[in-house]
Design an enzyme around this catalytic site. Structure first.
Site, PDB file in Angstrom:
ATOM      1  N   SER A 192      -6.811   9.656   4.109  1.00 23.82           N
ATOM      2  CA  SER A 192      -5.722   8.866   4.697  1.00 23.82           C
ATOM      3  C   SER A 192      -5.230   9.467   6.006  1.00 23.82           C
ATOM      4  O   SER A 192      -4.651   8.763   6.837  1.00 23.82           O
ATOM      5  CB  SER A 192      -4.534   8.804   3.749  1.00 23.82           C
ATOM      6  OG  SER A 192      -4.859   8.088   2.617  1.00 23.82           O
ATOM      7  N   PRO A 226      -1.534  13.060  -1.527  1.00 24.63           N
ATOM      8  CA  PRO A 226      -1.565  14.534  -1.542  1.00 24.63           C
ATOM      9  C   PRO A 226      -1.201  15.190  -0.205  1.00 24.63           C
ATOM     10  O   PRO A 226      -1.189  16.408  -0.123  1.00 24.63           O
ATOM     11  CB  PRO A 226      -3.027  14.832  -1.902  1.00 24.63           C
ATOM     12  CG  PRO A 226      -3.792  13.669  -1.339  1.00 24.63           C
ATOM     13  CD  PRO A 226      -2.882  12.473  -1.466  1.00 24.63           C
ATOM     14  N   GLY A 227      -0.932  14.388   0.835  1.00 27.71           N
ATOM     15  CA  GLY A 227      -0.381  15.028   2.024  1.00 27.71           C
ATOM     16  C   GLY A 227      -1.128  14.818   3.334  1.00 27.71           C
ATOM     17  O   GLY A 227      -0.877  15.527   4.306  1.00 27.71           O
ATOM     18  N   ASP A 244       7.488  12.319  -2.704  1.00 26.10           N
ATOM     19  CA  ASP A 244       6.506  11.744  -3.633  1.00 26.10           C
ATOM     20  C   ASP A 244       6.652  12.467  -4.963  1.00 26.10           C
ATOM     21  O   ASP A 244       6.876  13.680  -4.980  1.00 26.10           O
ATOM     22  CB  ASP A 244       5.070  11.935  -3.094  1.00 26.10           C
ATOM     23  CG  ASP A 244       4.073  10.946  -3.708  1.00 26.10           C
ATOM     24  OD1 ASP A 244       4.011  10.866  -4.945  1.00 26.10           O
ATOM     25  OD2 ASP A 244       3.375  10.276  -2.937  1.00 26.10           O
ATOM     26  N   ASP A 280       3.468   5.365   3.310  1.00 21.09           N
ATOM     27  CA  ASP A 280       2.164   4.879   2.836  1.00 21.09           C
ATOM     28  C   ASP A 280       2.258   4.579   1.340  1.00 21.09           C
ATOM     29  O   ASP A 280       1.288   4.738   0.611  1.00 21.09           O
ATOM     30  CB  ASP A 280       1.114   5.977   3.129  1.00 21.09           C
ATOM     31  CG  ASP A 280      -0.319   5.508   2.950  1.00 21.09           C
ATOM     32  OD1 ASP A 280      -0.561   4.290   2.991  1.00 21.09           O
ATOM     33  OD2 ASP A 280      -1.195   6.367   2.762  1.00 21.09           O
ATOM     34  N   LYS A 309       0.314  -2.948   2.243  1.00 22.61           N
ATOM     35  CA  LYS A 309      -0.903  -3.175   1.457  1.00 22.61           C
ATOM     36  C   LYS A 309      -1.041  -4.674   1.192  1.00 22.61           C
ATOM     37  O   LYS A 309      -0.071  -5.323   0.802  1.00 22.61           O
ATOM     38  CB  LYS A 309      -0.825  -2.425   0.123  1.00 22.61           C
ATOM     39  CG  LYS A 309      -0.334  -0.986   0.227  1.00 22.61           C
ATOM     40  CD  LYS A 309      -1.382  -0.057   0.786  1.00 22.61           C
ATOM     41  CE  LYS A 309      -0.802   1.326   1.017  1.00 22.61           C
ATOM     42  NZ  LYS A 309      -1.707   2.235   1.701  1.00 22.61           N
TER      43      LYS A 309
HETATM   44  N1  SAM Z   1      -0.388   9.037   2.810  1.00 24.58           N
HETATM   45  C1  SAM Z   1      -0.908   9.834   1.704  1.00 24.58           C
HETATM   46  C2  SAM Z   1      -1.882  10.819   2.266  1.00 24.58           C
HETATM   47  O1  SAM Z   1      -2.162  10.761   3.457  1.00 24.58           O
HETATM   48  O2  SAM Z   1      -2.385  11.686   1.535  1.00 24.58           O
HETATM   49  C3  SAM Z   1      -1.510   8.974   0.636  1.00 24.58           C
HETATM   50  C4  SAM Z   1      -0.490   8.152  -0.064  1.00 24.58           C
HETATM   51  S1  SAM Z   1      -1.081   7.291  -1.455  1.00 24.58           S
HETATM   52  C5  SAM Z   1      -1.953   5.983  -0.744  1.00 24.58           C
HETATM   53  C6  SAM Z   1       0.341   6.498  -2.056  1.00 24.58           C
HETATM   54  C7  SAM Z   1       1.392   7.431  -2.626  1.00 24.58           C
HETATM   55  O3  SAM Z   1       2.584   6.687  -2.770  1.00 24.58           O
HETATM   56  C8  SAM Z   1       1.050   7.985  -3.993  1.00 24.58           C
HETATM   57  O4  SAM Z   1       0.982   9.388  -3.926  1.00 24.58           O
HETATM   58  C9  SAM Z   1       2.225   7.551  -4.876  1.00 24.58           C
HETATM   59  O5  SAM Z   1       2.655   8.572  -5.761  1.00 24.58           O
HETATM   60  C10 SAM Z   1       3.286   7.273  -3.847  1.00 24.58           C
HETATM   61  N2  SAM Z   1       4.329   6.337  -4.262  1.00 24.58           N
HETATM   62  C11 SAM Z   1       4.219   5.103  -4.774  1.00 24.58           C
HETATM   63  N3  SAM Z   1       5.443   4.618  -5.048  1.00 24.58           N
HETATM   64  C12 SAM Z   1       6.336   5.566  -4.699  1.00 24.58           C
HETATM   65  C13 SAM Z   1       7.742   5.655  -4.731  1.00 24.58           C
HETATM   66  N4  SAM Z   1       8.496   4.651  -5.192  1.00 24.58           N
HETATM   67  N5  SAM Z   1       8.325   6.786  -4.285  1.00 24.58           N
HETATM   68  C14 SAM Z   1       7.596   7.809  -3.806  1.00 24.58           C
HETATM   69  N6  SAM Z   1       6.246   7.771  -3.763  1.00 24.58           N
HETATM   70  C15 SAM Z   1       5.633   6.675  -4.196  1.00 24.58           C
END
Ligand code: SAM
Length: 355
Positions: A192, A226-227, A244, A280, A309
């Site tokens: 990502s 994961p960051g 997160d 994201d 999305k």
């Molecule tokens: N941008 C990240 C990266 O570059 O590694 C990837 C993010 S991943 C696509 C989506 C993340 O959104 C997941 O880790 C999920 O736990 C988090 N997520 C979904 N709903 C959430 C919420 N209400 N609050 C915080 N995090 C949330």
């Protein structure tokens, strides 16, 4: 040879979205017409009375689902594989009579970024090497690359089917097929990361990147695990609050520049205005759009990059509705740019800041 048309590359599978977007935007711009495409082809053609005027009226950076925008000058079918050059030069001569540029600064030979198009890569490469000297001899191509001049595109759709097209380099992607070639860094916590890198590269111009992406800025990353995005912000010198419930890569925490908050990204708000908020989170796009609007309206961030999305059908309609909702609920004039990036899949990426 057939009529001129607007020609845009897009992500294979997203032709209906781009076709719907072009239909709507062309009509609003006063150039009604119709889109022609095939699902999975990776491109859309748009036909109308004056495609050159439409191309000027629809800047690429306003289009969401287009990776590249070209003006097709000729569509050459049934080409003889022994001599594809002569008909291309003839088509160029004919196009000049209709107002097309006479001299080009570069030649790009392309093929669709689709299953059907990829086998044409070898032909595109070797044909470019053969056509370039022929164009120079005919006085149609500058002796060395000149990116200020219009760029000539030859697009192979099949071995005997090529299109001749032109790009206005001031209003076109600087990458073949509109695809920036970014390398995944071995330290990046997730793929990502490439999305945010591409977003900073394509949704901001050089001057904005210099002014708006700076050392020691404060950022918030909602849905950070994961960051990958946090890592990109940190590499740009920022201090990041990463929200997160999932775990972040340890190296980020060890950097001393990242705070990890296990909280709900739809509830959390910063105590002080941050320079950047990125998001994201995988959630309904309208819910994300609404929350992003709250951040800008309340002044919790100076600017934002977020993903919407789009897993549903009617993705163009959903995109339009969510962006309208976002703009409306922000309650202030915005700079807003949205695009389906190369590294985006079923999603689009939006950059916004108050004007
Ligand atoms: N941008 C990240 C990266 O570059 O590694 C990837 C993010 S991943 C696509 C989506 C993340 O959104 C997941 O880790 C999920 O736990 C988090 N997520 C979904 N709903 C959430 C919420 N209400 N609050 C915080 N995090 C949330």
């Amino acid at each position: 040879m057939t009529e001129q048309a607007l020609f845009c590359w897009c992500r294979a599978g997203f032709e209906p979205e781009l076709a719907a977007e072009l239909n709507e935007r062309a009509a609003i711009a006063g150039h009604p017409g119709y889109a022609r495409t095939e699902r999975g082809s990776g491109y859309v053609e748009f036909l109308c009375e004056d495609p050159a005027a439409l191309a000027r009226a629809l800047p690429l950076d306003r289009l969401i689902f287009a990776r590249q925008k070209l003006l097709r000058l000729a569509d050459l079918r049934g080409l003889d594989p022994r001599d594809r050059i002569t008909p291309i030069l003839a088509a160029l001569d004919a196009a000049i009579e209709q107002g097309a540029p006479a001299l080009y600064g570069e030649l790009w030979v392309e093929h669709p970024d689709s299953d059907a198009g990829k086998p044409l890569a070898g032909l595109a490469r070797s044909f470019g090497n053969a056509l370039r000297p022929a164009l120079r001899k005919a006085g149609r191509l500058t002796a060395s690359d000149d990116t200020q001049r219009p760029r000539l595109h030859i697009v192979f759709l099949d071995g005997d089917h090529a299109m001749v097209a032109v790009a206005d380099t001031r209003d076109a992607s600087p990458w073949p097929l509109g695809i920036p070639r970014l390398r995944m860094h071995p330290d990046a916590p997730s793929r990502s990361a490439l999305k945010l890198e591409e977003a900073l590269l394509t949704l901001l111009d050089d001057e904005e990147r210099e002014r708006l992406v700076r050392d020691n800025m404060q950022a918030a990353d909602l849905g950070a695990a994961p960051g990958g995005w946090t890592w990109v912000l940190m590499r740009n010198g920022m201090k990041v609050t990463s929200v997160d419930n999932g775990p972040l890569r340890q190296a980020l925490l060890d950097s001393g520049r990242v705070d990890h908050l296990r909280a709900d990204g739809f509830q959390w708000q910063p105590r002080r205005t941050v320079d950047w908020m990125v998001c994201d989170m995988v959630e309904q796009p309208s819910r994300v759009a609404e929350r992003m609007a709250t951040w800008l309206r309340e002044g919790w961030c100076r600017q934002t990059i977020f993903n919407l999305k789009l897993p549903m059908k009617k993705r163009w309609e959903e995109t339009r509705v969510c962006l309208e909702l976002f703009e409306h609920q922000t309650h202030r004039p915005l700079v807003i740019r949205a695009r389906q990036l190369y590294h985006d899949r079923e999603e689009i990426t939006v950059y916004a800041r108050p004007r």
